[in-house]
Scaffold this motif. Structure first.
Motif, PDB file in Angstrom:
ATOM      1  N   ASP A 117      24.487-104.916  -9.842  1.00 10.94           N
ATOM      2  CA  ASP A 117      23.321-103.951  -9.736  1.00 10.94           C
ATOM      3  C   ASP A 117      22.807-103.466 -10.992  1.00 10.94           C
ATOM      4  OD1 ASP A 117      23.868-104.144  -6.743  1.00 10.94           O
ATOM      5  OD2 ASP A 117      24.598-102.181  -6.641  1.00 10.94           O
ATOM      6  N   ASP A 120      21.020-106.502 -12.415  1.00 11.39           N
ATOM      7  CA  ASP A 120      19.500-106.427 -11.524  1.00 11.39           C
ATOM      8  C   ASP A 120      18.555-105.450 -12.067  1.00 11.39           C
ATOM      9  OD1 ASP A 120      20.341-108.390 -10.139  1.00 11.39           O
ATOM     10  OD2 ASP A 120      21.071-107.051  -8.140  1.00 11.39           O
ATOM     11  N   ASP A 124      14.721-106.089 -14.113  1.00  7.53           N
ATOM     12  CA  ASP A 124      13.371-105.843 -14.128  1.00  7.53           C
ATOM     13  C   ASP A 124      12.845-104.809 -15.469  1.00  7.53           C
ATOM     14  OD1 ASP A 124      12.775-107.142 -11.791  1.00  7.53           O
ATOM     15  OD2 ASP A 124      12.859-105.227 -10.713  1.00  7.53           O
ATOM     16  N   ASN A 150       8.818-103.128  -7.588  1.00  6.25           N
ATOM     17  CA  ASN A 150      10.148-103.306  -7.493  1.00  6.25           C
ATOM     18  C   ASN A 150      11.072-102.380  -7.436  1.00  6.25           C
ATOM     19  OD1 ASN A 150       9.643-106.005  -7.685  1.00  6.25           O
ATOM     20  ND2 ASN A 150      10.104-106.270  -9.706  1.00  6.25           N
ATOM     21  N   LEU A 153      10.996-101.196  -3.691  1.00  5.09           N
ATOM     22  CA  LEU A 153      11.475-102.134  -2.794  1.00  5.09           C
ATOM     23  C   LEU A 153      13.012-102.545  -3.106  1.00  5.09           C
ATOM     24  CD1 LEU A 153       8.226-104.374  -2.369  1.00  5.09           C
ATOM     25  CD2 LEU A 153       9.077-102.492  -0.930  1.00  5.09           C
ATOM     26  N   TYR A 154      13.299-102.513  -4.416  1.00  6.90           N
ATOM     27  CA  TYR A 154      14.456-103.289  -4.778  1.00  6.90           C
ATOM     28  C   TYR A 154      15.433-102.566  -5.627  1.00  6.90           C
ATOM     29  CZ  TYR A 154      17.416-107.243  -6.738  1.00  6.90           C
ATOM     30  OH  TYR A 154      17.924-107.963  -6.921  1.00  6.90           O
ATOM     31  N   TRP A 155      15.050-102.287  -6.628  1.00 12.56           N
ATOM     32  CA  TRP A 155      16.066-101.729  -7.617  1.00 12.56           C
ATOM     33  C   TRP A 155      16.053 -99.982  -7.722  1.00 12.56           C
ATOM     34  CZ3 TRP A 155      14.647 -98.179 -11.806  1.00 12.56           C
ATOM     35  CH2 TRP A 155      13.376 -98.494 -12.179  1.00 12.56           C
ATOM     36  N   LYS A 158      19.463 -99.747  -5.436  1.00 12.74           N
ATOM     37  CA  LYS A 158      20.373-100.205  -6.021  1.00 12.74           C
ATOM     38  C   LYS A 158      21.095 -99.120  -7.188  1.00 12.74           C
ATOM     39  CE  LYS A 158      20.008-105.295  -6.109  1.00 12.74           C
ATOM     40  NZ  LYS A 158      21.306-105.569  -5.668  1.00 12.74           N
TER      41      LYS A 158
END
Length: 191
Positions: A117, A120, A124, A150, A153-155, A158
């Motif tokens: 994580d 990741d 970015d 991002n 939606l993503y990190w 995380k």
């Protein structure tokens, strides 16, 4: 085509605050100058919430052109960061993640890795910082748009997920001592 308003977004104080924290995050992971797991976790517990707050304050970017994001982090760079974090955390790298899509269909907990994580998030953030280091305004606008998307939606998820296991690594020993004192048990480890 970008407007002067877009250029203003690139250099807005909230954007530059995010850039500053992002540089600090990348620099810390790239140098890995820590003496212990606890020290590493304590530093991450200071940087990650700042990164989250600063990312949540980024101004919206309206970009008429869909350009691919610049990629600077290679697979080797990603693996280096993941392996370094895994090395620092050791057996504490694994945690149970309840905010995974697979969890809806599973009767067993889903394991995640703090190291993956963090890598990741690093990927970015490092790509974003690298674009800013180049100083080309149009690519900076695109990078700002990509990092904001991002994050949402993503990190961003995380990031908040890894705070829980890192918090436990730093503060669980204190909680154990406090609970021993409230139950009347003595902790002889100090003698």
């Amino acid at each position: 085509m970008t407007s002067s308003n877009d250029n203003h977004i690139v250099y807005a104080p909230v954007t530059l605050d995010f850039v500053t924290v992002s540089v600090e995050f990348c620099s810390f992971l790239e140098k890995m100058e820590v003496t212990s797991r606890t020290e590493w976790c304590e530093i991450m517990l200071r940087i990650l919430p700042l990164l989250y707050v600063k990312a949540s304050l980024l101004p919206p970017v309206v970009d008429l052109e869909d350009e691919l994001a610049e990629v600077f982090v290679s697979h080797e760079d990603y693996m280096l960061i993941a392996n370094q974090v895994a090395s620092v955390l050791g057996e504490e790298d694994v945690y149970l993640d309840v905010f995974v899509e697979d969890m809806k269909y599973s009767d067993r907990p889903v394991s995640s890795f703090v190291s993956e994580d963090i890598a990741d998030i690093y990927q970015d953030i490092r790509n974003f910082v690298s674009v800013y280091q180049l100083g080309l305004e149009e690519t900076m606008i695109n990078a700002l748009k990509v990092i904001s998307e991002n994050f949402r939606l993503y990190w961003g998820q995380k990031l908040v997920n890894v705070l829980r296991p890192l918090h436990t690594l730093v503060y669980k020993p204190l909680a154990d001592i406090d609970s021993d004192q409230t139950t009347g048990e003595e902790d002889n480890s100090w003698n």
